[in-house]
Write a protein that holds these residues in place. Structure first.
Motif, PDB file in Angstrom:
ATOM      1  N   UNK A 128     -18.479   3.993  -4.790  1.00  0.00           N
ATOM      2  CA  UNK A 128     -17.037   3.816  -5.016  1.00  0.00           C
ATOM      3  C   UNK A 128     -16.373   2.980  -3.922  1.00  0.00           C
ATOM      4  N   UNK A 129     -16.843   3.104  -2.705  1.00  0.00           N
ATOM      5  CA  UNK A 129     -16.307   2.301  -1.602  1.00  0.00           C
ATOM      6  C   UNK A 129     -16.560   0.826  -1.842  1.00  0.00           C
ATOM      7  N   UNK A 130     -17.767   0.486  -2.300  1.00  0.00           N
ATOM      8  CA  UNK A 130     -18.084  -0.912  -2.588  1.00  0.00           C
ATOM      9  C   UNK A 130     -17.269  -1.427  -3.773  1.00  0.00           C
ATOM     10  N   UNK A 131     -17.133  -0.603  -4.817  1.00  0.00           N
ATOM     11  CA  UNK A 131     -16.386  -1.022  -5.997  1.00  0.00           C
ATOM     12  C   UNK A 131     -14.928  -1.325  -5.680  1.00  0.00           C
ATOM     13  N   UNK A 132     -14.381  -0.704  -4.657  1.00  0.00           N
ATOM     14  CA  UNK A 132     -12.987  -0.935  -4.265  1.00  0.00           C
ATOM     15  C   UNK A 132     -12.844  -2.038  -3.225  1.00  0.00           C
ATOM     16  N   UNK A 133     -13.976  -2.587  -2.786  1.00  0.00           N
ATOM     17  CA  UNK A 133     -13.972  -3.524  -1.661  1.00  0.00           C
ATOM     18  C   UNK A 133     -14.004  -4.982  -2.116  1.00  0.00           C
ATOM     19  N   UNK A 134     -13.424  -5.907  -1.330  1.00  0.00           N
ATOM     20  CA  UNK A 134     -13.574  -7.348  -1.613  1.00  0.00           C
ATOM     21  C   UNK A 134     -15.030  -7.795  -1.554  1.00  0.00           C
ATOM     22  N   UNK A 135     -15.881  -7.020  -0.869  1.00  0.00           N
ATOM     23  CA  UNK A 135     -17.305  -7.367  -0.778  1.00  0.00           C
ATOM     24  C   UNK A 135     -18.025  -7.232  -2.111  1.00  0.00           C
TER      25      UNK A 135
END
Length: 440
Positions: free
Chosen positions: A212-219
Motif C-alpha cells: 500500500x505504501x508503494x501504491x500511494x507513492x510517486x515511485x
C-alpha cells in the motif's frame, strides 16, 4: 557433493547459453550437460557457442549433444524442458492466423497460446512418459510454453517431480521490492495466479505489508509494470499485475498495434535467429560474442511489437537464475523460496487441488511445495477460473484427439469468445500446422 547430470531438451535453442552461463558460476551442482534436440545442425551451432562461452573456465560442465532422446535421458538427475514444437515458424503461424481473425496474436495468450498448447501437449506427454521410464528419479524443470498448461500435462506421468518455471513473476517481485528500497533477502512477496496470469498482492517486511505504501507513492511508475499499467490502474487494483495481464486489460489497443506493425514478434525472432544460426555455422570467430550481440538486441525489443517501444530496463532472461536456484535447493537440500508452477494442493481455494498454479513455494531436497497464500485478488478470480477451464479443455481435446473439443477450448477463451471465430481459427491452424491434424 557429486556432480549432477543435466539434460536440456530443446538443447539447440537460442537461449541455451543463458542456462549454461548460470552453470558456470561456482555454486552450480551440475558437472555434465547433455543437449538434446531434433535438429542436429542447431545442436552443433549451440555447442560451438558453449565451448567459446566456457573458454578457460576451470570446472566448466562438460557438454555432450545427441538427437536420441533415450540416450540423453539415461542417468539424468535434472531435465530442463524448453522445446518448441514446429519451431519459430510455428510461432509465426500462431500469431498471423489469430491476427487474420482480428484477435490477439501472441504465443502463449489467447488463440496463439491455444494452438501452441494443442500441438505441444501430445509431445510433452510423450516426453514425460519417456522420462518416467528412463529416468524416474530425475527432477523435471519445465520452461516449455504454455508453461502452466504443459506442466499440468506432464504431471500426469511425473507427479510432483515436474516443476514449471517462468522468469516474469520473479522479475516483477525484484522490481517491486527494489522500488520500495528493500532487497529480496529481507522482503517476502505474495503472488498468486496462473502462468502469465498473476498478481503481486503483498510485500512484507516482518509482518508489515508495504505494498500500500508503494501504491500511494510517486515511485509507483519508476519500474516497468508501473509504467505499463499506470498508477491509477494499479491503485484501483490494489495489486501489481504480471506484465502479461497487459494483453487482457488493453486487448484492443494491443491488437491494433500488432496489426499496424510491419512484422510480428515471431517474424522478427525467426529472421534474427536464421541469420544468427547461419553465422554460427559458417563464420569463424568467437561464437559466443556473435550470439551475445543477437541476444542483447532480442532483449531490448521485447514487447516492442505490441506498441510499447523498446525496454530501457530489460534484465535479460532471468529464468536461468530461477532454474539454477531450483536445482541448487533440491541438490543441496537447502531451503529456498521461489515463485513456481506447481500443483495447487489447496493453496488457492478458487481452484482444485490438481490445478497447476503459479505461487511462492518452499524448495528443498524433497521438491517444491506451495506456501500458504492470501489467495487471488477478488477482481482476478473469474478470469483465472476461465483460463484454467480453457487449459483443461485443451488437455481434454489433446487427449481425446477431438476437433470439436478443440473448438470449444478456443471459443472458451475470453480473448476469442466466439464459436464461429473459433471454428475458423482451428481450421486455419490445422491447415498450416501438420502437428494439429491429429484432431478429428
Amino acid at each position: 557433493m557429486p556432480g549432477k547430470r543435466l539434460v536440456i531438451l530443446g538443447g539447440g535453442g537460442f537461449r541455451v547459453p543463458l542456462v549454461y552461463g548460470a552453470l558456470l558460476s561456482g555454486d552450480s551442482p551440475i558437472s555434465e550437460v547433455v543437449l538434446h534436440d531434433v535438429d542436429g545442425s542447431r545442436l552443433t551451432a549451440i555447442g560451438r557457442v558453449l565451448r567459446d562461452q566456457a573458454g578457460g573456465t576451470g570446472g566448466a560442465p562438460a557438454v555432450e549433444a545427441t538427437t536420441d532422446l533415450t540416450e540423453a535421458l539415461t542417468g539424468a538427475d535434472f531435465v530442463f524442458s524448453a522445446i518448441r514444437v514446429h519451431g519459430l515458424e510455428g510461432r509465426v503461424i500462431d500469431e498471423r492466423v489469430a491476427l487474420g481473425e482480428g484477435v490477439l496474436g501472441q504465443e502463449t495468450v489467447g488463440a496463439g497460446g491455444i494452438a501452441y498448447g494443442l500441438r505441444t501437449v501430445p509431445v510433452a506427454r510423450a516426453i514425460a512418459r519417456r522420462i518416467s521410464l528412463v529416468a524416474p528419479d530425475a527432477w523435471v524443470i519445465n520452461f516449455t510454453n504454455p508453461a502452466g498448461l504443459v506442466t499440468e500435462a506432464m504431471a500426469e506421468f511425473l507427479g510432483d517431480r515436474v516443476i514449471g518455471i517462468c522468469d516474469s513473476p520473479s522479475a516483477l517481485a525484484r522490481r517491486v521490492v527494489r522500488a520500495l528500497g528493500l532487497t529480496r533477502a529481507t522482503a517476502t512477496v505474495e503472488y498468486a495466479g496462473l502462468n502469465h496470469l498473476g498478481w503481486l498482492t503483498a510485500v512484507r517486511e516482518g509482518k508489515r505489508d508495504l505494498l500500500p505504501q508503494l501504491l500511494a507513492s510517486p515511485a509507483l511508475e519508476s519500474f516497468e509494470e508501473g509504467r505499463l499499467f499506470g498508477a491509477s490502474r494499479l491503485r484501483s487494483l490494489g495489486a501489481v499485475p504480471n506484465e502479461y495481464l497487459h494483453y487482457y486489460y488493453d486487448n484492443e489497443a494491443v491488437v491494433r498495434a500488432s496489426l499496424a506493425a510491419g512484422e510480428t514478434r515471431g517474424e522478427f525472432l525467426l529472421r534474427q535467429q536464421r541469420d544468427c544460426y547461419k553465422t554460427l555455422t559458417t563464420t569463424e570467430g568467437d561464437a559466443y560474442e556473435a550470439w551475445d550481440a543477437v541476444r542483447r538486441q532480442r532483449d531490448a525489443t521485447y514487447m516492442a511489437m505490441e506498441g510499447l517501444g523498446e525496454r530501457d530496463d530489460a534484465e535479460g532472461g532471468g529464468y536461468e537464475d530461477v532454474a539454477l536456484a531450483l536445482m541448487l535447493a533440491i541438490a543441496q537440500d537447502a531451503r529456498q523460496e521461489l515463485i513456481l508452477n506447481v500443483r495447487n494442493r489447496g493453496t488457492l481455494t478458487d481452484l482444485d487441488d490438481d490445478a497447476v498454479v503459479e505461487v511462492p513455494c518452499v524448495v528443498d531436497g524433497s521438491g517444491a511445495r506451495p506456501l500458504p497464500s492470501g489467495g487471488l485478488p477478488s477482481h482476478g478470480v473469474e478470469l483465472v477460473r476461465r483460463i484454467k477451464a480453457t487449459d483443461r479443455a485443451v488437455l481434454t481435446a489433446a487427449e481425446t484427439e477431438s476437433r470439436v473439443l478443440a473448438v470449444r477450448a478456443m471459443a472458451a477463451h475470453p480473448l476469442v469468445d466466439s464459436v464461429p471465430v473459433a471454428r475458423r481459427l482451428i481450421a486455419a491452424y490445422q491447415e498450416k500446422l501438420p502437428e494439429l491434424r491429429y484432431l478429428s
